[in-house]
Scaffold this motif. Structure first.
Motif, PDB file in Angstrom:
ATOM      1  N   GLY A 129       0.779  -4.175  14.178  1.00  0.00           N
ATOM      2  CA  GLY A 129      -0.606  -4.533  14.426  1.00  0.00           C
ATOM      3  C   GLY A 129      -0.955  -5.903  13.873  1.00  0.00           C
ATOM      4  O   GLY A 129      -2.095  -6.163  13.507  1.00  0.00           O
ATOM      5  N   GLY A 130       0.051  -6.780  13.782  1.00  0.00           N
ATOM      6  CA  GLY A 130      -0.168  -8.134  13.283  1.00  0.00           C
ATOM      7  C   GLY A 130      -0.191  -8.247  11.778  1.00  0.00           C
ATOM      8  O   GLY A 130      -0.389  -9.346  11.259  1.00  0.00           O
ATOM      9  N   GLN A 131       0.006  -7.146  11.066  1.00  0.00           N
ATOM     10  CA  GLN A 131      -0.065  -7.149   9.609  1.00  0.00           C
ATOM     11  C   GLN A 131       1.248  -6.655   9.010  1.00  0.00           C
ATOM     12  O   GLN A 131       1.935  -5.819   9.606  1.00  0.00           O
ATOM     13  N   PRO A 132       1.612  -7.164   7.816  1.00  0.00           N
ATOM     14  CA  PRO A 132       2.834  -6.680   7.164  1.00  0.00           C
ATOM     15  C   PRO A 132       2.692  -5.226   6.734  1.00  0.00           C
ATOM     16  O   PRO A 132       1.623  -4.795   6.293  1.00  0.00           O
ATOM     17  N   GLN A 133       3.757  -4.482   6.870  1.00  0.00           N
ATOM     18  CA  GLN A 133       3.752  -3.064   6.534  1.00  0.00           C
ATOM     19  C   GLN A 133       5.109  -2.695   5.942  1.00  0.00           C
ATOM     20  O   GLN A 133       6.150  -3.016   6.490  1.00  0.00           O
ATOM     21  N   VAL A 134       5.084  -2.012   4.803  1.00  0.00           N
ATOM     22  CA  VAL A 134       6.304  -1.583   4.131  1.00  0.00           C
ATOM     23  C   VAL A 134       6.708  -0.205   4.657  1.00  0.00           C
ATOM     24  O   VAL A 134       5.851   0.660   4.875  1.00  0.00           O
ATOM     25  N   GLY A 135       7.989  -0.001   4.874  1.00  0.00           N
ATOM     26  CA  GLY A 135       8.465   1.291   5.349  1.00  0.00           C
ATOM     27  C   GLY A 135       9.854   1.593   4.842  1.00  0.00           C
ATOM     28  O   GLY A 135      10.510   0.744   4.230  1.00  0.00           O
ATOM     29  N   ASN A 136      10.299   2.807   5.090  1.00  0.00           N
ATOM     30  CA  ASN A 136      11.645   3.193   4.697  1.00  0.00           C
ATOM     31  C   ASN A 136      12.654   2.758   5.742  1.00  0.00           C
ATOM     32  O   ASN A 136      12.325   2.588   6.921  1.00  0.00           O
ATOM     33  N   CYS A 137      13.904   2.547   5.314  1.00  0.00           N
ATOM     34  CA  CYS A 137      14.982   2.222   6.233  1.00  0.00           C
ATOM     35  C   CYS A 137      15.440   3.493   6.944  1.00  0.00           C
ATOM     36  O   CYS A 137      15.177   4.606   6.486  1.00  0.00           O
ATOM     37  N   LEU A 138      16.142   3.299   8.036  1.00  0.00           N
ATOM     38  CA  LEU A 138      16.677   4.434   8.770  1.00  0.00           C
ATOM     39  C   LEU A 138      17.655   5.213   7.903  1.00  0.00           C
ATOM     40  O   LEU A 138      17.633   6.439   7.873  1.00  0.00           O
ATOM     41  N   PHE A 139      18.512   4.500   7.163  1.00  0.00           N
ATOM     42  CA  PHE A 139      19.458   5.129   6.254  1.00  0.00           C
ATOM     43  C   PHE A 139      19.391   4.409   4.905  1.00  0.00           C
ATOM     44  O   PHE A 139      19.119   3.217   4.832  1.00  0.00           O
ATOM     45  N   GLY A 140      19.663   5.127   3.838  1.00  0.00           N
ATOM     46  CA  GLY A 140      19.849   4.502   2.533  1.00  0.00           C
ATOM     47  C   GLY A 140      18.643   4.514   1.627  1.00  0.00           C
ATOM     48  O   GLY A 140      18.796   4.424   0.409  1.00  0.00           O
ATOM     49  N   SER A 141      17.419   4.587   2.159  1.00  0.00           N
ATOM     50  CA  SER A 141      16.228   4.582   1.312  1.00  0.00           C
ATOM     51  C   SER A 141      16.154   5.863   0.473  1.00  0.00           C
ATOM     52  O   SER A 141      16.665   6.907   0.883  1.00  0.00           O
ATOM     53  N   ARG A 142      15.495   5.763  -0.676  1.00  0.00           N
ATOM     54  CA  ARG A 142      15.250   6.913  -1.544  1.00  0.00           C
ATOM     55  C   ARG A 142      13.797   6.856  -2.021  1.00  0.00           C
ATOM     56  O   ARG A 142      13.302   5.798  -2.385  1.00  0.00           O
ATOM     57  N   LEU A 143      13.123   8.006  -2.007  1.00  0.00           N
ATOM     58  CA  LEU A 143      11.716   8.069  -2.403  1.00  0.00           C
ATOM     59  C   LEU A 143      11.567   8.902  -3.669  1.00  0.00           C
ATOM     60  O   LEU A 143      11.976  10.066  -3.705  1.00  0.00           O
ATOM     61  N   HIS A 144      10.989   8.296  -4.708  1.00  0.00           N
ATOM     62  CA  HIS A 144      10.681   8.996  -5.956  1.00  0.00           C
ATOM     63  C   HIS A 144       9.166   9.051  -6.104  1.00  0.00           C
ATOM     64  O   HIS A 144       8.484   8.031  -5.968  1.00  0.00           O
ATOM     65  N   ILE A 145       8.624  10.230  -6.398  1.00  0.00           N
ATOM     66  CA  ILE A 145       7.177  10.418  -6.536  1.00  0.00           C
ATOM     67  C   ILE A 145       6.884  10.971  -7.923  1.00  0.00           C
ATOM     68  O   ILE A 145       7.242  12.110  -8.231  1.00  0.00           O
ATOM     69  N   ASN A 146       6.246  10.150  -8.766  1.00  0.00           N
ATOM     70  CA  ASN A 146       5.905  10.553 -10.132  1.00  0.00           C
ATOM     71  C   ASN A 146       7.094  11.187 -10.858  1.00  0.00           C
ATOM     72  O   ASN A 146       6.930  12.131 -11.632  1.00  0.00           O
ATOM     73  N   ASP A 147       8.288  10.665 -10.597  1.00  0.00           N
ATOM     74  CA  ASP A 147       9.480  11.190 -11.255  1.00  0.00           C
ATOM     75  C   ASP A 147       9.564  10.706 -12.692  1.00  0.00           C
ATOM     76  O   ASP A 147       8.963   9.686 -13.072  1.00  0.00           O
ATOM     77  N   ASP A 148      10.338  11.434 -13.474  1.00  0.00           N
ATOM     78  CA  ASP A 148      10.523  11.095 -14.886  1.00  0.00           C
ATOM     79  C   ASP A 148      11.601  10.027 -15.005  1.00  0.00           C
ATOM     80  O   ASP A 148      12.727  10.289 -15.406  1.00  0.00           O
ATOM     81  N   MET A 149      11.224   8.790 -14.650  1.00  0.00           N
ATOM     82  CA  MET A 149      12.150   7.657 -14.728  1.00  0.00           C
ATOM     83  C   MET A 149      11.382   6.460 -15.289  1.00  0.00           C
ATOM     84  O   MET A 149      10.160   6.350 -15.110  1.00  0.00           O
ATOM     85  N   PRO A 150      12.053   5.556 -16.019  1.00  0.00           N
ATOM     86  CA  PRO A 150      11.357   4.493 -16.763  1.00  0.00           C
ATOM     87  C   PRO A 150      10.411   3.660 -15.918  1.00  0.00           C
ATOM     88  O   PRO A 150       9.304   3.334 -16.362  1.00  0.00           O
ATOM     89  N   GLN A 151      10.821   3.275 -14.706  1.00  0.00           N
ATOM     90  CA  GLN A 151       9.981   2.396 -13.891  1.00  0.00           C
ATOM     91  C   GLN A 151       8.641   3.053 -13.568  1.00  0.00           C
ATOM     92  O   GLN A 151       7.578   2.426 -13.667  1.00  0.00           O
ATOM     93  N   ILE A 152       8.661   4.327 -13.203  1.00  0.00           N
ATOM     94  CA  ILE A 152       7.427   5.038 -12.859  1.00  0.00           C
ATOM     95  C   ILE A 152       6.600   5.331 -14.105  1.00  0.00           C
ATOM     96  O   ILE A 152       5.373   5.178 -14.111  1.00  0.00           O
ATOM     97  N   LEU A 153       7.252   5.741 -15.184  1.00  0.00           N
ATOM     98  CA  LEU A 153       6.532   6.054 -16.419  1.00  0.00           C
ATOM     99  C   LEU A 153       5.851   4.815 -16.986  1.00  0.00           C
ATOM    100  O   LEU A 153       4.725   4.891 -17.491  1.00  0.00           O
ATOM    101  N   ASP A 154       6.523   3.667 -16.915  1.00  0.00           N
ATOM    102  CA  ASP A 154       5.938   2.430 -17.443  1.00  0.00           C
ATOM    103  C   ASP A 154       4.705   2.031 -16.644  1.00  0.00           C
ATOM    104  O   ASP A 154       3.682   1.624 -17.220  1.00  0.00           O
ATOM    105  N   LEU A 155       4.770   2.149 -15.319  1.00  0.00           N
ATOM    106  CA  LEU A 155       3.606   1.790 -14.499  1.00  0.00           C
ATOM    107  C   LEU A 155       2.468   2.775 -14.728  1.00  0.00           C
ATOM    108  O   LEU A 155       1.296   2.396 -14.786  1.00  0.00           O
ATOM    109  N   ASN A 156       2.800   4.037 -14.866  1.00  0.00           N
ATOM    110  CA  ASN A 156       1.781   5.070 -15.073  1.00  0.00           C
ATOM    111  C   ASN A 156       1.059   4.890 -16.393  1.00  0.00           C
ATOM    112  O   ASN A 156      -0.114   5.246 -16.543  1.00  0.00           O
ATOM    113  N   ALA A 157       1.760   4.309 -17.386  1.00  0.00           N
ATOM    114  CA  ALA A 157       1.169   4.140 -18.709  1.00  0.00           C
ATOM    115  C   ALA A 157       0.245   2.929 -18.788  1.00  0.00           C
ATOM    116  O   ALA A 157      -0.549   2.803 -19.723  1.00  0.00           O
ATOM    117  N   LEU A 158       0.321   2.031 -17.801  1.00  0.00           N
ATOM    118  CA  LEU A 158      -0.496   0.820 -17.826  1.00  0.00           C
ATOM    119  C   LEU A 158      -1.881   1.098 -17.276  1.00  0.00           C
ATOM    120  O   LEU A 158      -2.061   1.880 -16.352  1.00  0.00           O
TER     121      LEU A 158
END
Length: 263
Positions: A200-229
């Motif tokens: 639609g003329g605008q940038p949009q982020v999406g998953n790849c056909l293969f290889g992408s991985r989705l983490h949702i509020n998982d117990d991992m440093p990157q997510i915990l650090d952002l959640n704490a800010l």
């Protein structure tokens, strides 16, 4: 890739692999592993694919293939323009002295994403807080169902960008929201190996056909650090305000949401 006696092997850096090399020796870590299938034959697995990263943090896609890839762009998933292949003569052994000191994540800033200030053929990692979601759409095309979930995500400054998750990624997020719809905590997602496209003329982020991985509020440093800010930004990204319903839509209804331009 490596001989049994690693001390006698000179290893190539992933960054130095190019089309002029007929063979190479590398010492790498497997950070992702998956089996792609054909769309018209989901029971047939043509290859075993991996994402490999060396001790300098440079990644490359490896294909232990039975059939070669036909679409070069589809395989440019990581910060390296080449892919490598395992053959019958390739030798593989476990490396006990791999030093894992480099952060394997490759994040792009929202300004760079919105301005497309990078090689958009290369995948990146995407860490964000969800602001809102549309209903998950079930689109029927040629008798096959496709699931799509459109989102809006924001970074720490409150800059927002559109996101589209397809297939199992949409289902995973939809399930998470439905199971946590009474909570007030922010929803933080980490999408590994995301791609940027224009819709639609605008940038949009999406998953790849293969290889992408989705983490949702998982117990991992990157997510915990952002959640704490504290973002200090007014946010509606709470599960009570995110949709977890599903609607069946025609394929034409989805594409007709945007104006079709002829050049």
């Amino acid at each position: 890739m490596a001989a049994n006696n690693a001390d006698q092997v000179v290893f190539d850096k992933v960054a130095e692999i190019n089309a002029s090399k007929e063979s190479c020796n590398i010492r790498v870590k497997v950070v992702m592993l998956w089996k792609p299938t054909y769309i018209n034959n989901p029971n047939m697995v043509p290859s075993l694919d991996m994402i490999l990263i060396d001790q300098e943090g440079r990644a490359v896609r490896e294909i232990s293939n039975f059939a070669m890839a036909s679409n070069e762009n589809e395989y440019r998933l990581v910060p390296h323009k080449h892919k490598i292949n395992f053959y019958k003569t390739t030798r593989v052994c476990v490396s006990t002295d791999f030093v894992d000191t480099v952060d394997p994540y490759h994040f792009n800033s929202f300004p760079d994403l919105l301005a497309r200030n990078f090689d958009t053929r290369v995948a990146f990692d995407f860490l964000v807080e969800l602001v809102s979601t549309d209903l998950m759409r079930v689109i029927v095309e040629y008798g096959r169902e496709k699931r799509l979930m459109n989102l809006v995500a924001q970074d720490l400054s409150g800059t927002r960008i559109a996101v589209a998750l397809w297939g199992s990624f949409a289902m995973k997020l939809n399930t998470y929201i439905s199971q946590h719809n009474n909570e007030t905590a922010p929803v933080i997602i980490l999408l590994r190996l995301a791609k940027l496209k224009i819709w639609g003329g605008q940038p949009q982020v999406g998953n790849c056909l293969f290889g992408s991985r989705l983490h949702i509020n998982d117990d991992m440093p990157q997510i915990l650090d952002l959640n704490a800010l504290d973002t200090h930004v007014e946010s509606s990204s709470r599960t009570s305000q995110l949709n977890s319903d599903t609607v069946v839509a025609n394929l034409e209804d989805y594409y007709l949401r945007f104006q079709i331009k002829k050049h």
